[in-house]
Enzyme design. Structure first.
Site: not given
Length: 317
Positions: A62, A64, A66-67, A140, A269
């Site tokens: 996805h 975001h 941090d990914h 999410h 995570h």
């Protein structure tokens, strides 16, 4: 099947953990696959046994940061490392635009290697040489997915011991039997079916992105060999958050995995509040999952390596 955790923190890096990234390798394969690519993933790769020159495919769960914020640096370094093998990225809608903002011309001429970007849809299935991968929806704050990976079954293994008992040593005749054809050896007809071993079912695993409801994975969890899933909070901490966020608690993860008889569970995570220098160590996350889940359980740390064996047992390397 080997998993190398390159980043295991939730939201931001800490002195103990970098943000999300996970490498997956199959036995007797010369390539590997990257799942998510948080900031500084290229640094983490350099500190691991993985090599950018063998990276084949990247999957992003996805959008975001941090990914996926580590993608641009990794793509640029790949050229500087003279790793010119083709690379494919599977990501949600918007990943092409993000990369295009940094690279005006996404082409072999610009990067020095062929880059292919595929924007997947939830529910799609993709076929690779060693496995199939299905994109599953999660819950999410933005569209987030899990990747259900099913290793190919092995159905063409010969019973070589039985063939040797007939006096037939390895030869091109073995290939004929594997192709389902009968052969004649020393005047005796040998039927393919009589010398084939039972099929070996491929292993199954899910690598999930951010998700507030592990149970949404439903029947894909049934007797799953391995679930890699976020576990951002313990239930008590989550209940006292002034502003609720769509992430999993240890209680919810343990209950979902136990109900569906997941064989092995690796939680990742981890919220930065669970650390060595905090009043809350990561063991509280482990203990809460363990209260509800009785299978093999691990809390991933950066650079942990786990092997999912043919016996469906996960062992830490």
């Amino acid at each position: 099947m080997k998993l190398t955790f390159l980043g295991t923190s939730a939201g931001k890096p800490t002195t103990e953990r970098n943000v999300s990234a996970l490498g997956l390798e199959f036995e007797q394969d010369n390539k590997w696959y990257l799942f998510d690519c948080g900031e500084a993933t290229q640094h983490q790769i350099m500190r691991s046994s993985l090599r950018v020159g063998r990276l084949d495919t990247i999957f992003i769960t996805h959008l975001h940061g941090d990914h996926y914020y580590g993608l641009l640096g990794l793509l640029s370094s790949k050229k500087l490392d003279k790793a010119f093998n083709p690379l494919t990225i599977y990501g949600p809608k918007g990943i092409k635009k993000f990369i295009g903002c940094a690279f005006a011309d996404i082409s072999f001429e610009h990067l020095g290697y062929h880059l292919k970007i595929i924007e997947y849809e939830v529910g799609e299935t993709f076929v690779f040489d060693r496995f199939t991968l299905k994109v599953l929806p999660l819950v999410h704050s933005v569209e987030s997915v899990a990747f259900y990976i099913k290793e190919n079954d092995t159905s063409n293994k010969l019973n070589e011991e039985k063939l040797r008992a007939e006096g037939l040593e390895p030869s091109p005749l073995y290939g004929e039997l594997k192709r389902g054809r009968s052969i004649v050896f020393h005047g005796k007809k040998l039927k393919s079916k009589a010398f084939m071993l039972e099929p070996v079912l491929g292993r199954s695993l899910i690598i999930a992105g951010d998700n507030s409801q592990p149970a949404v994975l439903g029947n894909y969890l049934n007797d799953l060999d391995l679930l890699v899933h976020e576990c951002t909070y313990t239930q008590e901490v989550y209940d006292h958050l002034p502003e609720k966020v769509l992430h999993t608690t240890a209680k919810d993860l343990g209950e979902a995995a136990e109900e569906k008889h997941v064989k092995n569970l690796i939680a990742t995570h981890i919220n930065p509040r669970y650390s060595k220098n905090s009043k809350l160590g990561v063991e509280v996350v482990y203990d809460e999952i363990r209260e509800y889940y009785k299978g093999r359980l691990f809390i991933a740390n950066d650079f942990d390596v786990y092997a999912l064996g043919k016996d469906r047992v996960v062992r830490k390397g």
